[in-house]
Design a protein around this motif. Structure first.
Motif, short mmCIF file in Angstrom:
data_model
loop_
_atom_site.label_atom_id
_atom_site.label_comp_id
_atom_site.label_asym_id
_atom_site.label_seq_id
_atom_site.Cartn_x
_atom_site.Cartn_y
_atom_site.Cartn_z
N GLY A 20 16.50 78.42 5.29
CA GLY A 20 15.55 78.72 6.38
C GLY A 20 16.25 78.54 7.71
N MET A 21 16.15 79.56 8.57
CA MET A 21 16.78 79.47 9.91
C MET A 21 15.74 79.66 11.00
N GLY A 22 14.56 79.08 10.79
CA GLY A 22 13.49 79.17 11.78
C GLY A 22 13.51 77.97 12.70
N ASN A 23 12.33 77.55 13.13
CA ASN A 23 12.22 76.42 14.06
C ASN A 23 12.93 75.19 13.51
N VAL A 24 12.67 74.89 12.26
CA VAL A 24 13.20 73.65 11.68
C VAL A 24 14.66 73.82 11.23
N SER A 43 20.17 80.34 5.30
CA SER A 43 19.48 81.52 4.77
C SER A 43 18.24 81.83 5.59
N ASP A 44 17.76 83.08 5.42
CA ASP A 44 16.43 83.45 5.89
C ASP A 44 15.75 84.17 4.72
N TYR A 45 14.63 84.86 4.99
CA TYR A 45 13.89 85.47 3.87
C TYR A 45 14.64 86.64 3.22
N ASN A 83 18.88 83.54 -2.54
CA ASN A 83 18.15 82.29 -2.29
C ASN A 83 18.51 81.25 -3.35
N ALA A 97 14.34 74.06 4.30
CA ALA A 97 13.61 74.06 5.59
C ALA A 97 12.90 75.40 5.77
N ALA A 98 12.37 75.94 4.65
CA ALA A 98 11.73 77.25 4.75
C ALA A 98 10.29 77.21 4.25
N LEU A 99 10.12 76.98 2.96
CA LEU A 99 8.82 77.14 2.31
C LEU A 99 8.59 76.01 1.31
N ALA A 119 13.09 69.07 4.74
CA ALA A 119 12.62 69.38 6.09
C ALA A 119 11.34 70.22 6.01
N ALA A 120 11.23 71.07 5.00
CA ALA A 120 9.99 71.84 4.79
C ALA A 120 8.94 70.91 4.18
N ASN A 121 7.70 71.38 4.20
CA ASN A 121 6.65 70.61 3.53
C ASN A 121 6.57 71.03 2.07
N ASN A 146 10.51 65.03 7.84
CA ASN A 146 10.09 66.00 8.85
C ASN A 146 8.97 65.47 9.75
N1 LIG Z 1 7.81 73.69 12.95
C1 LIG Z 1 7.54 72.40 12.82
O1 LIG Z 1 7.33 71.66 13.80
C2 LIG Z 1 7.53 71.76 11.45
C3 LIG Z 1 7.46 70.37 11.35
C4 LIG Z 1 7.48 69.78 10.08
C5 LIG Z 1 7.58 70.58 8.96
N2 LIG Z 1 7.63 71.93 9.07
C6 LIG Z 1 7.76 72.70 7.84
O2 LIG Z 1 9.08 73.27 7.80
C7 LIG Z 1 9.05 74.53 7.13
C8 LIG Z 1 9.61 75.60 8.05
O3 LIG Z 1 8.85 75.65 9.25
P1 LIG Z 1 9.36 76.47 10.51
O4 LIG Z 1 8.48 76.08 11.62
O5 LIG Z 1 10.84 76.32 10.66
O6 LIG Z 1 9.03 77.97 10.05
P2 LIG Z 1 9.64 79.32 10.64
O7 LIG Z 1 8.67 80.38 10.29
O8 LIG Z 1 10.10 79.14 12.03
O9 LIG Z 1 10.97 79.53 9.76
C9 LIG Z 1 10.93 79.75 8.38
C10 LIG Z 1 12.31 80.23 7.94
O10 LIG Z 1 12.30 80.36 6.53
C11 LIG Z 1 12.84 81.61 6.18
N3 LIG Z 1 12.31 82.02 4.88
C12 LIG Z 1 11.10 82.52 4.56
N4 LIG Z 1 11.04 82.78 3.26
C13 LIG Z 1 12.24 82.42 2.74
C14 LIG Z 1 12.80 82.45 1.44
N5 LIG Z 1 12.12 82.89 0.39
N6 LIG Z 1 14.06 82.00 1.28
C15 LIG Z 1 14.77 81.54 2.33
N7 LIG Z 1 14.30 81.48 3.57
C16 LIG Z 1 13.06 81.92 3.77
C17 LIG Z 1 12.42 82.54 7.32
O11 LIG Z 1 13.21 83.72 7.35
C18 LIG Z 1 12.69 81.60 8.49
O12 LIG Z 1 14.07 81.61 8.81
C19 LIG Z 1 7.59 74.73 6.69
O13 LIG Z 1 7.46 74.20 5.41
C20 LIG Z 1 6.83 73.89 7.69
O14 LIG Z 1 5.57 73.47 7.17
C21 LIG Z 1 7.64 72.54 10.29
#
Ligand SMILES: NC(=O)c1ccc[n+]([C@@H]2O[C@H](COP(=O)([O-])OP(=O)(O)OC[C@H]3O[C@@H](n4cnc5c(N)ncnc54)[C@H](O)[C@@H]3O)[C@@H](O)[C@H]2O)c1
Length: 223
Positions: A20-24, A43-45, A83, A97-99, A119-121, A146
């Motif tokens: 996962g390369m999103g916020n977290v 990775s991303d999706y 993945n 840190a994705a799903l 890092a993900a839930n 997290n």
């Molecule tokens: N944002 C927060 O403040 C926060 C805090 C604590 C926990 N979390 C948890 O962290 C996780 C990620 O949150 P986020 O805010 O970074 O989400 P986000 O939407 O910003 O990023 C998610 C990332 O996961 C990737 N992704 C999606 N499906 C995928 C797959 N099948 N394989 C690989 N990568 C995949 C997406 O391309 C993206 O890069 C969630 O479980 C969220 O509940 C987030």
């Protein structure tokens, strides 16, 4: 049986994989990179990237910020992985840190990391958790790993009600103190009771809730 031994991972030299390369995930990868640590996979999706010598995280984040997905990223020395390939890649630390439900009974037996930081839930299924424990792979549970985001939300609330403005350094300093205290408390209990860090984190959390309930004169008792 749970093997409650400290992990042999040296943070300065560990190979880190981030799903996962999103916020977290993106932020975590960037911080590791800036600290001089080696992020070997992200990775991303659409899929993942792997480079044993370490990835150029700022370049990858810039590529993503321009609206691209990782399946289109091409640079010498960087290979594409699925993945599943990311989760089971050669690394010391794996950071889902994705799903949720990404580490399952299908892949838990093939994970090469010695340490998993959730890092993900809910990234690890109950069945996978047992397999990881039996293999001696240490898991830092989500409610501990997290929690920083929630702590900083609390800081925002405190600043708002008192009309205060703290700078980033101050926030990071207080955050680090809270996170280290929480980790040390969970770690110490896991050692004392010979339970996993996840179980110890639940024990600490439930104890806090019951103590608060008792102090407030509510129906919850320590039992
Ligand atoms: N944002 C927060 O403040 C926060 C805090 C604590 C926990 N979390 C948890 O962290 C996780 C990620 O949150 P986020 O805010 O970074 O989400 P986000 O939407 O910003 O990023 C998610 C990332 O996961 C990737 N992704 C999606 N499906 C995928 C797959 N099948 N394989 C690989 N990568 C995949 C997406 O391309 C993206 O890069 C969630 O479980 C969220 O509940 C987030």
């Amino acid at each position: 049986m749970f093997r409650n031994s400290p992990t042999q991972v040296d943070p300065a030299h560990a190979a880190i994989a981030v799903q996962g390369m999103g916020n977290v995930g993106g932020t975590a990868a960037e911080i590791f990179y800036k600290n001089g640590q080696k992020v070997v996979a992200v990775s991303d999706y659409t899929g993942g990237l792997y480079c044993e010598d370490g990835l150029d995280i700022p370049a990858i984040r810039k590529f993503i910020s321009e609206g691209n997905t990782l399946d289109k990223y091409e640079t010498e020395g960087v290979s594409h992985v699925t993945n599943d390939g990311l989760i089971t890649c050669k690394c010391d630390v794996l950071i889902p840190a994705a799903l949720e439900n990404q580490i399952t009974e299908d892949n838990a037996g093939r994970i090469q990391a010695k340490l998993i930081i959730e890092a993900a839930n809910g990234p690890t299924s109950v069945e996978a958790d047992e397999i990881l424990n039996s293999r001696g792979i240490i898991v830092y549970p989500d409610i501990l790993s997290n929690a920083g985001g929630v702590v900083v939300s609390y800081f925002e609330w405190v600043q708002n009600i008192q009309n205060l403005t703290w700078d980033l350094d101050e926030v990071n300093k207080m955050l680090q103190k809270i996170m280290l205290t929480a980790f040390n408390e969970v770690y110490a209990l896991s050692q004392e009771k010979n339970v996993t860090l996840r179980m110890a984190a639940y024990m600490v959390a439930i104890k806090r809730i019951t103590t608060a309930g008792k102090l407030r004169g509510g129906p919850i008792s320590m039992g």
